[in-house]
Design a protein around this motif. Structure first.
Motif, PDB file in Angstrom:
ATOM      1  N   ILE A 181      47.422  23.709  56.323  1.00 18.65           N
ATOM      2  CA  ILE A 181      47.947  24.809  55.518  1.00 18.65           C
ATOM      3  C   ILE A 181      48.432  24.285  54.170  1.00 18.65           C
ATOM      4  CG2 ILE A 181      49.746  26.579  55.411  1.00 18.65           C
ATOM      5  CD1 ILE A 181      49.589  26.781  58.453  1.00 18.65           C
ATOM      6  N   TYR A 182      49.089  23.126  54.196  1.00 18.08           N
ATOM      7  CA  TYR A 182      49.568  22.497  52.958  1.00 18.08           C
ATOM      8  C   TYR A 182      48.389  22.236  52.010  1.00 18.08           C
ATOM      9  CZ  TYR A 182      51.869  18.953  49.996  1.00 18.08           C
ATOM     10  OH  TYR A 182      52.372  18.245  48.947  1.00 18.08           O
ATOM     11  N   ALA A 183      47.328  21.648  52.526  1.00 17.26           N
ATOM     12  CA  ALA A 183      46.176  21.308  51.692  1.00 17.26           C
ATOM     13  C   ALA A 183      45.493  22.554  51.146  1.00 17.26           C
ATOM     14  CB  ALA A 183      45.187  20.473  52.503  1.00 17.26           C
ATOM     15  N   ILE A 184      45.394  23.601  51.953  1.00 23.40           N
ATOM     16  CA  ILE A 184      44.748  24.837  51.506  1.00 23.40           C
ATOM     17  C   ILE A 184      45.540  25.477  50.372  1.00 23.40           C
ATOM     18  CG2 ILE A 184      44.157  27.190  52.193  1.00 23.40           C
ATOM     19  CD1 ILE A 184      43.546  26.019  55.003  1.00 23.40           C
ATOM     20  N   ILE A 185      46.855  25.545  50.515  1.00 25.40           N
ATOM     21  CA  ILE A 185      47.691  26.162  49.480  1.00 25.40           C
ATOM     22  C   ILE A 185      47.605  25.370  48.184  1.00 25.40           C
ATOM     23  CG2 ILE A 185      50.076  26.658  48.839  1.00 25.40           C
ATOM     24  CD1 ILE A 185      50.613  27.333  51.760  1.00 25.40           C
ATOM     25  N   ARG A 186      47.692  24.064  48.286  1.00 30.76           N
ATOM     26  CA  ARG A 186      47.659  23.235  47.072  1.00 30.76           C
ATOM     27  C   ARG A 186      46.330  23.385  46.334  1.00 30.76           C
ATOM     28  NH1 ARG A 186      47.906  16.876  47.835  1.00 30.76           N
ATOM     29  NH2 ARG A 186      45.888  17.404  48.764  1.00 30.76           N
ATOM     30  N   SER A 187      45.223  23.311  47.054  1.00 29.33           N
ATOM     31  CA  SER A 187      43.919  23.393  46.398  1.00 29.33           C
ATOM     32  C   SER A 187      43.654  24.793  45.840  1.00 29.33           C
ATOM     33  CB  SER A 187      42.812  22.991  47.378  1.00 29.33           C
ATOM     34  OG  SER A 187      42.784  23.872  48.495  1.00 29.33           O
ATOM     35  N   ALA A 188      44.078  25.840  46.564  1.00 32.74           N
ATOM     36  CA  ALA A 188      43.844  27.211  46.089  1.00 32.74           C
ATOM     37  C   ALA A 188      44.625  27.493  44.812  1.00 32.74           C
ATOM     38  CB  ALA A 188      44.224  28.208  47.183  1.00 32.74           C
ATOM     39  N   VAL A 189      45.884  27.070  44.765  1.00 33.53           N
ATOM     40  CA  VAL A 189      46.701  27.292  43.564  1.00 33.53           C
ATOM     41  C   VAL A 189      46.147  26.486  42.393  1.00 33.53           C
ATOM     42  CG1 VAL A 189      48.990  26.949  42.560  1.00 33.53           C
ATOM     43  CG2 VAL A 189      48.783  27.863  44.871  1.00 33.53           C
ATOM     44  N   LYS A 190      45.742  25.259  42.656  1.00 35.82           N
ATOM     45  CA  LYS A 190      45.220  24.408  41.579  1.00 35.82           C
ATOM     46  C   LYS A 190      43.935  24.991  40.996  1.00 35.82           C
ATOM     47  CE  LYS A 190      45.288  19.484  40.659  1.00 35.82           C
ATOM     48  NZ  LYS A 190      45.522  18.152  41.253  1.00 35.82           N
ATOM     49  N   ARG A 191      43.056  25.485  41.853  1.00 40.20           N
ATOM     50  CA  ARG A 191      41.816  26.066  41.374  1.00 40.20           C
ATOM     51  C   ARG A 191      42.062  27.352  40.586  1.00 40.20           C
ATOM     52  NH1 ARG A 191      39.363  26.927  45.847  1.00 40.20           N
ATOM     53  NH2 ARG A 191      39.478  29.189  45.887  1.00 40.20           N
ATOM     54  N   SER A 192      43.007  28.166  41.031  1.00 42.36           N
ATOM     55  CA  SER A 192      43.304  29.414  40.312  1.00 42.36           C
ATOM     56  C   SER A 192      43.871  29.129  38.933  1.00 42.36           C
ATOM     57  CB  SER A 192      44.295  30.256  41.121  1.00 42.36           C
ATOM     58  OG  SER A 192      43.693  30.715  42.308  1.00 42.36           O
ATOM     59  N   LEU A 193      44.716  28.118  38.811  1.00 45.49           N
ATOM     60  CA  LEU A 193      45.261  27.777  37.499  1.00 45.49           C
ATOM     61  C   LEU A 193      44.146  27.355  36.537  1.00 45.49           C
ATOM     62  CD1 LEU A 193      48.474  25.810  38.505  1.00 45.49           C
ATOM     63  CD2 LEU A 193      48.368  28.032  37.396  1.00 45.49           C
ATOM     64  N   GLY A 194      43.181  26.615  37.048  1.00 38.62           N
ATOM     65  CA  GLY A 194      42.076  26.206  36.197  1.00 38.62           C
ATOM     66  C   GLY A 194      41.109  27.327  35.886  1.00 38.62           C
ATOM     67  N   LYS A 195      40.969  28.283  36.798  1.00 41.51           N
ATOM     68  CA  LYS A 195      39.973  29.350  36.643  1.00 41.51           C
ATOM     69  C   LYS A 195      40.468  30.499  35.781  1.00 41.51           C
ATOM     70  CE  LYS A 195      37.098  32.450  39.442  1.00 41.51           C
ATOM     71  NZ  LYS A 195      36.789  32.899  40.809  1.00 41.51           N
ATOM     72  N   TYR A 196      41.728  30.890  35.949  1.00 41.54           N
ATOM     73  CA  TYR A 196      42.218  32.114  35.321  1.00 41.54           C
ATOM     74  C   TYR A 196      43.153  31.882  34.149  1.00 41.54           C
ATOM     75  CZ  TYR A 196      40.359  34.753  39.257  1.00 41.54           C
ATOM     76  OH  TYR A 196      39.530  35.313  40.179  1.00 41.54           O
ATOM     77  N   ASN A 197      43.700  30.707  34.006  1.00 40.97           N
ATOM     78  CA  ASN A 197      44.706  30.500  32.964  1.00 40.97           C
ATOM     79  C   ASN A 197      44.033  30.292  31.617  1.00 40.97           C
ATOM     80  OD1 ASN A 197      47.155  30.218  31.814  1.00 40.97           O
ATOM     81  ND2 ASN A 197      47.553  28.158  32.573  1.00 40.97           N
ATOM     82  N   ILE A 198      43.377  31.373  31.110  1.00 34.68           N
ATOM     83  CA  ILE A 198      42.647  31.285  29.845  1.00 34.68           C
ATOM     84  C   ILE A 198      43.349  32.120  28.783  1.00 34.68           C
ATOM     85  CG2 ILE A 198      40.444  31.710  28.710  1.00 34.68           C
ATOM     86  CD1 ILE A 198      39.133  31.419  31.477  1.00 34.68           C
ATOM     87  N   THR A 199      43.445  33.425  29.013  1.00 33.79           N
ATOM     88  CA  THR A 199      44.081  34.330  28.058  1.00 33.79           C
ATOM     89  C   THR A 199      44.986  35.279  28.813  1.00 33.79           C
ATOM     90  OG1 THR A 199      42.192  35.818  28.254  1.00 33.79           O
ATOM     91  CG2 THR A 199      42.183  34.284  26.399  1.00 33.79           C
ATOM     92  N   PRO A 200      45.952  35.947  28.125  1.00 35.83           N
ATOM     93  CA  PRO A 200      46.835  36.891  28.807  1.00 35.83           C
ATOM     94  C   PRO A 200      46.062  38.066  29.404  1.00 35.83           C
ATOM     95  CG  PRO A 200      47.685  36.334  26.645  1.00 35.83           C
ATOM     96  CD  PRO A 200      46.309  35.764  26.725  1.00 35.83           C
ATOM     97  N   THR A 201      46.572  38.577  30.516  1.00 38.00           N
ATOM     98  CA  THR A 201      45.963  39.728  31.175  1.00 38.00           C
ATOM     99  C   THR A 201      46.271  40.999  30.388  1.00 38.00           C
ATOM    100  OG1 THR A 201      46.283  38.623  33.261  1.00 38.00           O
ATOM    101  CG2 THR A 201      45.832  40.953  33.356  1.00 38.00           C
ATOM    102  N   LEU A 202      45.275  41.876  30.249  1.00 40.14           N
ATOM    103  CA  LEU A 202      45.455  43.078  29.450  1.00 40.14           C
ATOM    104  C   LEU A 202      45.801  44.300  30.279  1.00 40.14           C
ATOM    105  CD1 LEU A 202      42.468  42.634  26.968  1.00 40.14           C
ATOM    106  CD2 LEU A 202      44.862  42.075  26.612  1.00 40.14           C
TER     107      LEU A 202
END
Length: 618
Positions: free
Chosen positions: A314-335
């Motif tokens: 569970i620890y590994a899943i949470i860490r990898s999922a959060v890390k991937r989301s930060l790289g995927k979505y942290n581009i521009t503010p949500t409208l």
């Protein structure tokens, strides 16, 4: 010798159990709202008076109870959630022990009105201290209305340990927020002393977060979603630039139940590694959906601790999922609320038939050199015809003679100043001292035995801390009035904290008045604070206060002075003039404890000539 072991009466046993289940009004609020959700309600009203000390009323439109169920719900270990021990490993409801209602009835005056959808009349039961006062049929809306009056009225010792109304209200808001986040599909309202604090319509999770914490949170959220054979993870994390210095906005839910788990929290922080400044914590609202057979929630009376069969996965899943989301979505503010900004959303799809190959148009007769002068016709500055009267006069010709008109600069000689002997224990007048700033962080001054270095930020924090502490004791803070008063909107928890601290904040020099729901107007700030935004200063003050409260357990005034001093002090990297350095050192040595910073580390470091000589003789 007679027997000495006896069974406790039910009333006494219930009061003892209530000590674990109901510690303060917030505990009762949590139990009642969770019962309403278990009853299938999609509309819940919470009404409070005196932060729950005088009245806690929860009204829902759930399934209601029959006459027998209404009476049985106040018995110990009476529940509709489980039937046998094996049911503990398949629980999806919030409550299951059957202790909450019996515990509440043992320490308060309770009035219950309930009616099922199929019944014409409802049931009204009044209980005081586990004793049934009356039970009769009554007219009631379908659902359940439960009033708890005078909490801990028959246990005065516990009532005396309750905090002030703003403190208890903050605990209630914390519990209310947790339930509201876990159930965004439920319409929830909260009224306190006749004023509406929250009005939360049924919505999606992201809208619920924005309704709870403010509209600016729409720009801060990054979605997280992961489906595996072990757990399903969904929710939101905050962008790194919006991290705060307290852990307040961190929520983990397992099967929609709020939990506290340092191990899983570490998994999220690891995903943010190298993205966050020191001592800051990100926002996250994460939901874990897991097979109830793989966890044990019957660990703690408050049900906020859970045991897992496979913690490491569970620890590994949470860490990898959060890390991937930060790289995927942290581009521009949500409208907007529903659309997330990933790269895929930036491309507008077109039908294949409408895609046309681009064409290039060009002129085959185009000559780029047709209009240019020939080399012989081009004007060369040094080969101009001086006999041509139409030749333009060079511009700024008169500046050629300015150099000859300038006077020679005087060469100033450097005169060596006479050194003045200074004792290490005393500091002479600022006019007789020479200071130097090192990397805009430290102030260097020569003393008789060598030199000393002063940390300018720690020194200014010490100066402001002692000054603010004295102002709080004497109510002598000076306010600098703002030309244009600023309105500041806070979340409900911070607003309740501000109301609690308002007399002391005004003593520091803030000119603040309440202005409607969760809003204050700042008309003046302390004169010692310069170049500060009112909204930013208030937020930093409250954040620092909460952080100190959780770590140091300080007195309220000491905590407030410490928090404001740290936020208002000069930061490392600010260049100071000679006069400012002189003034800072004079004020530092006028303090009661000039050598000690607020974090317990030294402000001044002394280096002797002997130490310097030993360093160069090596």
């Amino acid at each position: 010798m007679p027997d000495i072991i006896q069974l406790l009466p039910d009333a006494v046993a219930n009061q003892i159990a209530a000590g674990e289940v109901v510690q303060r009004p917030a505990s009762a609020v949590k139990e009642l709202i969770e019962n309403a959700i278990d009853a299938g309600a999609d509309k819940i009203q919470l009404i409070l008076k005196d932060a729950g000390k005088s009245l806690i009323q929860v009204i829902d439109n759930g399934c209601g109870m029959s006459l027998t169920d209404a009476r049985m719900c106040f018995e110990r270990h009476a529940t509709s959630k489980i039937r046998k021990a094996e049911d503990l490993f398949a629980i999806r409801t919030m409550g299951f022990r059957g202790e909450a209602m019996a515990s509440i009835a043992a320490i308060a005056q309770v009035e219950l009105k309930t009616r099922r959808h199929e019944d014409e009349l409802g049931t009204c039961i009044i209980i005081e201290g586990s004793e049934v006062i009356s039970q009769e049929a009554c007219s009631a809306n379908f659902g359940t209305s439960l009033c708890i009056k005078n909490l801990f009225y028959n246990t005065p010792a516990r009532r005396n340990f309750l905090k002030s109304n703003p403190v208890e209200m903050r605990h209630i808001i914390d519990e209310f927020q947790r339930v509201a986040l876990a159930n965004p599909q439920v319409f929830l309202t909260l009224h306190h002393d006749g004023q509406e604090v929250y009005h939360l319509p049924a919505s999606a999770l992201k809208q619920r977060i924005v309704h709870l914490f403010g509209n600016n949170y729409n720009q801060r959220l990054v979605p997280v979603e992961e489906e595996t054979t072990i757990i399903n993870l969904r929710g939101f994390v905050g962008k790194p630039e919006f991290a705060r210095k307290t852990r307040g906005e961190q929520f983990f839910f397992v099967n929609n139940r709020f939990i506290k788990d340092a191990y899983l929290n570490h998994a999220v922080l690891t995903a943010f590694q190298e993205l966050l400044p020191d001592e800051t914590y990100p926002l996250y609202v994460l939901f874990i959906d897991i097979d109830p057979a793989k966890i044990d929630i019957n660990v703690h009376p408050t049900k906020t601790e859970i045991k897992y069969q496979d913690e490491k996965s569970i620890y590994a899943i949470i860490r990898s999922a959060v890390k991937r989301s930060l790289g995927k979505y942290n581009i521009t503010p949500t409208l907007d609320f529903d659309q997330e900004n990933s790269i895929g959303h930036l491309i507008t799809p077109k039908p294949f038939e409408e895609i046309v190959q681009p064409s290039i148009a060009f002129n085959p007769d185009f000559n780029p050199f047709a209009n240019e002068k020939k080399a012989s016709e081009r004007e060369i500055p040094f080969l101009r015809d001086t006999n041509n009267h139409h030749t333009a006069i060079p511009r700024n010709w008169d500046t050629l003679y300015e150099i000859s008109k300038k006077e020679d600069a005087l060469q100033h000689q450097m005169h060596e100043e006479k050194s003045i002997p200074v004792n290490e224990q005393e500091i002479t007048k600022s006019s007789e001292k020479q200071f130097f700033q090192v990397h805009n962080r430290f102030i260097l001054s020569q003393i008789k035995s060598g030199f000393m270095l002063i940390n300018q930020q720690a020194a200014h924090e010490r100066i402001l801390y002692e000054r603010f502490l004295q102002q709080l004791q004497n109510h002598s803070g000076v306010s600098q009035q703002s030309l244009f008063p600023q309105s500041v909107t806070l979340n409900s928890s911070d607003f309740e904290l501000l109301k609690e601290l308002l007399p002391d904040i005004r003593a520091l020099g803030f000119d603040i008045r309440e202005f409607g729901r969760n809003t204050v107007v700042v008309e003046g700030i302390p004169a010692d604070i310069r170049d500060a935004s009112e909204h930013q200063m208030l937020e930093q003050l409250l954040e620092g206060f909460k952080n100190n409260l959780s770590i140091l357990k300080l007195d309220k005034r000491d905590n407030l002075a410490r928090s404001l001093a740290r936020n208002a002090a000069l930061k490392a990297g600010v260049k100071l003039s000679m006069e400012e350095m002189n003034q800072l050192v004079d004020q530092l040595f006028a303090c009661q404890m000039p050598n000690l910073a607020l974090n317990g580390k030294p402000v001044i470091s002394t280096f002797t000539l002997t130490e310097l000589a030993e360093r160069f003789e090596k």
